[in-house]
Design an enzyme around this catalytic site. Sequence first.
Site, mmCIF file in Angstrom:
data_model
loop_
_atom_site.group_PDB
_atom_site.id
_atom_site.type_symbol
_atom_site.label_atom_id
_atom_site.label_comp_id
_atom_site.label_asym_id
_atom_site.label_seq_id
_atom_site.Cartn_x
_atom_site.Cartn_y
_atom_site.Cartn_z
ATOM 1 N N ASP A 45 0.830 -1.196 0.000
ATOM 2 C CA ASP A 45 0.000 0.000 0.000
ATOM 3 C C ASP A 45 0.868 1.252 0.000
ATOM 4 O OD1 ASP A 45 -2.292 -1.597 0.220
ATOM 5 O OD2 ASP A 45 -2.175 -1.600 2.411
ATOM 6 N N TYR A 73 6.534 -8.417 8.479
ATOM 7 C CA TYR A 73 6.196 -7.002 8.564
ATOM 8 C C TYR A 73 6.451 -6.471 9.966
ATOM 9 C CZ TYR A 73 3.403 -7.826 4.316
ATOM 10 O OH TYR A 73 2.984 -8.171 3.058
ATOM 11 N N ASP A 87 -6.395 1.611 7.698
ATOM 12 C CA ASP A 87 -5.084 2.230 7.923
ATOM 13 C C ASP A 87 -5.239 3.742 8.004
ATOM 14 O OD1 ASP A 87 -5.219 3.243 5.314
ATOM 15 O OD2 ASP A 87 -3.832 1.771 4.493
#
Length: 365
Positions: A45, A73, A87
């Site tokens: 993203d 991650y 997010d």
Amino acid sequence: MKRGSTDYCLVVGVNKPKGISSHDVVNRVRRIFGERRVGHTGTLDPLASGVLPVCVGPATRLDPFLTGHDKTYRVRIAFGISTTTDDAEGEVLHTGEVFKELESKSFAELVVASQVGVRKQLPPAYSAVKVNGQKAYEAARKGTIIDLTPREIEVFEARLIEVGRGYSLSSGSQSPLGSEDGDFSAAFRDEQPRASFDLPWWDVEFRVSKGTYIRSLARDIGVMLGCPAHVSELMRTASGSLSLEECVTLEALGEEREKAALDPVKLLGFRFAFADEALAARIRNGAVLRQGDLSLFVRRKTVAAMEMCACTAGVCESPAPPVQGEVVSVIVGNKLAALYAFDEKSMTWRAACVFQKGVSRGSLV
């Protein structure tokens, strides 16, 4: 430089910066190499940074073989607010009261540890998942929410790194707290400050299976705790065997170009075979091979420079016989010449992907 077909055939690891899309990275790499055939092997993203494998030239045909690896991650999970995108780029959906246990490291460690295992996960509404040929995020932007189906994912490892307070939202977030948010991309360039909130967050490291959405993990942790949550920051630190330390910035790639090539044999993680010139001609034509035509090898835990040929200490012969459907890398002249899959019924190797000029194994091999 005008983009077209070049002689480049390689894989590079890009350390994607925040604030741009994975497609933006692909376009930048196209300009760097003057090659239109460029593709990444796992979307990040715009909010996220870190490891993004990119294939150049005919090496783009490796994409289906590179996307299935587990990924690692580091994420900051922010509590007290949920958003449309799960997010910091989305609009605020809900706010909720936070409780003091969220700032307890021991409490956070227990919750994070509970995430390990196999589960069904519902992808975010804003995701690249396709339903009837339409991407979920494209439909969401038009005001239509696609009915997504939960899918099985696995969290292999989950580790709490730190607990703290205070985080920011982007300009896309409609803050109910009355703050004006600055431009998100500009914020990552330090051109404008973003709105800040004194609410708790957890920094967590996850190693997960293919198809796992970290945004969904953060969202579901919030649901489990009864406190809305979203991803505030996200960095991919590894994709399969490719680590962040092996990746280069786009600026460095522009200078190094082919010198930044990675070893696709290592990235694929398959067993591999070395073919002499007599066999190489058949391989380039995609000929069916007998089982005994290929002797299989595996990597030892050593430096890449020791893997130049089968006689070095960098590799050792693998005694295990091939199994149905197993894919192996075939090396000719220290380039990846082809991928072959084993057919147990006929006891033969069949070409899965052939490269006429071979994929570069980088400057270290």
